[in-house]
Design a protein around this motif. Structure first.
Motif, PDB file in Angstrom:
ATOM      1  N   ALA A   1       0.712  -1.378  -0.006  1.00  0.00           N
ATOM      2  CA  ALA A   1      -0.160  -0.114  -0.029  1.00  0.00           C
ATOM      3  C   ALA A   1       1.087   1.275   0.050  1.00  0.00           C
ATOM      4  O   ALA A   1       0.448   2.212  -0.849  1.00  0.00           O
ATOM      5  N   VAL A   2       1.967   1.266   0.693  1.00  0.00           N
ATOM      6  CA  VAL A   2       2.610   2.324   1.006  1.00  0.00           C
ATOM      7  C   VAL A   2       3.517   2.490  -0.226  1.00  0.00           C
ATOM      8  O   VAL A   2       3.595   3.840  -1.117  1.00  0.00           O
ATOM      9  N   ASP A   3       4.204   1.679  -0.779  1.00  0.00           N
ATOM     10  CA  ASP A   3       4.751   1.675  -2.225  1.00  0.00           C
ATOM     11  C   ASP A   3       3.752   2.162  -3.163  1.00  0.00           C
ATOM     12  O   ASP A   3       4.290   2.900  -4.203  1.00  0.00           O
ATOM     13  N   ALA A   4       2.763   1.868  -3.286  1.00  0.00           N
ATOM     14  CA  ALA A   4       1.621   2.267  -4.427  1.00  0.00           C
ATOM     15  C   ALA A   4       1.513   3.600  -4.162  1.00  0.00           C
ATOM     16  O   ALA A   4       1.304   4.459  -5.136  1.00  0.00           O
ATOM     17  N   TYR A   5       1.315   4.274  -2.856  1.00  0.00           N
ATOM     18  CA  TYR A   5       1.286   5.860  -2.691  1.00  0.00           C
ATOM     19  C   TYR A   5       2.516   6.501  -3.195  1.00  0.00           C
ATOM     20  O   TYR A   5       2.544   7.575  -3.896  1.00  0.00           O
ATOM     21  N   VAL A   6       3.795   6.040  -2.840  1.00  0.00           N
ATOM     22  CA  VAL A   6       5.081   6.340  -3.526  1.00  0.00           C
ATOM     23  C   VAL A   6       5.066   6.649  -5.059  1.00  0.00           C
ATOM     24  O   VAL A   6       5.251   7.456  -5.451  1.00  0.00           O
ATOM     25  N   ASN A   7       4.685   5.433  -5.598  1.00  0.00           N
ATOM     26  CA  ASN A   7       4.712   5.449  -6.999  1.00  0.00           C
ATOM     27  C   ASN A   7       3.563   6.317  -7.711  1.00  0.00           C
ATOM     28  O   ASN A   7       3.940   6.806  -8.754  1.00  0.00           O
ATOM     29  N   TYR A   8       2.346   6.529  -6.913  1.00  0.00           N
ATOM     30  CA  TYR A   8       1.502   7.355  -7.463  1.00  0.00           C
ATOM     31  C   TYR A   8       1.884   8.588  -7.641  1.00  0.00           C
ATOM     32  O   TYR A   8       1.803   9.457  -8.626  1.00  0.00           O
ATOM     33  N   CYS A   9       2.799   9.189  -6.399  1.00  0.00           N
ATOM     34  CA  CYS A   9       3.377  10.613  -6.674  1.00  0.00           C
ATOM     35  C   CYS A   9       4.491  10.596  -7.572  1.00  0.00           C
ATOM     36  O   CYS A   9       4.713  11.744  -7.999  1.00  0.00           O
ATOM     37  N   ARG A  10       5.056   9.560  -7.762  1.00  0.00           N
ATOM     38  CA  ARG A  10       6.229   9.368  -8.760  1.00  0.00           C
ATOM     39  C   ARG A  10       5.635   9.588  -9.977  1.00  0.00           C
ATOM     40  O   ARG A  10       6.064  10.275 -11.096  1.00  0.00           O
ATOM     41  N   ASN A  11       4.570   8.896 -10.524  1.00  0.00           N
ATOM     42  CA  ASN A  11       4.197   8.828 -11.954  1.00  0.00           C
ATOM     43  C   ASN A  11       2.976   9.894 -12.339  1.00  0.00           C
ATOM     44  O   ASN A  11       2.858   9.773 -13.382  1.00  0.00           O
ATOM     45  N   ASN A  12       2.504  10.676 -11.456  1.00  0.00           N
ATOM     46  CA  ASN A  12       1.395  11.557 -11.554  1.00  0.00           C
ATOM     47  C   ASN A  12       1.839  13.066 -11.696  1.00  0.00           C
ATOM     48  O   ASN A  12       2.908  13.077 -11.280  1.00  0.00           O
ATOM     49  N   GLU A  13       1.075  13.845 -12.250  1.00  0.00           N
ATOM     50  CA  GLU A  13       1.244  15.273 -12.375  1.00  0.00           C
ATOM     51  C   GLU A  13       1.460  15.670 -11.126  1.00  0.00           C
ATOM     52  O   GLU A  13       0.821  15.310 -10.052  1.00  0.00           O
TER      53      GLU A  13
END
Length: 235
Positions: free
Chosen positions: A129-141
């Protein structure tokens, strides 16, 4: 979920904040049954320690997430302000900061600092779950990454209550270990005000506002999933 059919007119600040708060009232993780049990004082010592140990994975990833967001912010003035979030968690030296404060909280609850640093207690569901959040911030505007942080709007009330709950129901946790929560009482409102101003400025169409609110929902889902994993306690 956000209803795209309700209105397609740009929301004013009051309307946007009203919808934001509605998300908090319905989806923020303080509504999770595990947290309800925490607040009523019915968690066992093992359950409380499991929450503290696994929440550390989230805490230690926050400055990584914030570094990703800061690198995308187009304005220097906003990068300077956002940088304070990284300092809050990583500290200005190795002897301060929120990560260290959480380690001291864990020690106050009888958890070995070295075991936390080595990640011996991290549950796969929490890491996912935490990695998904970090990747969301990495990959989105950048403005969507900022929007996902707006759960901080809901945080101060919960943090204040959590201090009271721990002192009342979990006296085996040394009160000197609650510095992390006391610091967040001033940090979270500052951060949420800045984040909200950035999102209100960047989300200049109704469609973007809906996407920003969905980013908040996503973050709520991340937090909820973390607590699900902690409640189940399965490795």
């Amino acid at each position: 979920m956000i209803d795209l059919q309700t209105s397609r007119q740009l929301l004013n600040e009051e309307q946007f904040v009203e919808r934001l708060k509605h998300i908090g009232e319905t989806k923020y993780h303080d509504k999770h049954p595990f947290h309800a049990r925490m607040h009523e004082g019915s968690l066992s010592k093992t359950e409380m320690q499991r929450w503290i140990a696994n929440r550390f994975y989230y805490q230690k990833c926050l400055p990584i997430k914030d570094s990703l967001v800061m690198s995308k912010l187009p304005e220097r003035s906003d990068r300077i302000r956002w940088r304070e979030r990284i300092v809050d968690h990583d500290g200005r030296t190795e002897d301060d900061g929120g990560i260290l404060a959480w380690l001291r909280f864990a020690e106050a609850a009888g958890i070995s600092r070295n075991e936390l640093i080595e990640g011996k207690h991290f549950l796969p569901g929490v890491v996912f779950a935490v990695d998904a959040y970090v990747n969301y911030c990495r990959n989105n505007e950048w403005w969507l990454a900022v929007a996902s942080s707006l759960t901080e709007v809901f945080a101060p009330t919960l943090v204040s209550y959590r201090i009271e709950v721990i002192e009342r129901h979990y006296p085996w946790i040394n009160a000197e270990g609650l510095t992390y929560f006391r610091n967040r009482l001033s940090q979270a409102p500052r951060d949420s005000q800045h984040g909200l101003s950035l999102v209100l400025s960047a989300a200049d169409t109704y469609e973007k506002q809906v996407l920003a609110l969905k980013a908040v929902e996503f973050k709520c889902d991340v937090l909820w999933s973390m607590v699900d994993a902690i409640q189940n306690g399965e490795r």
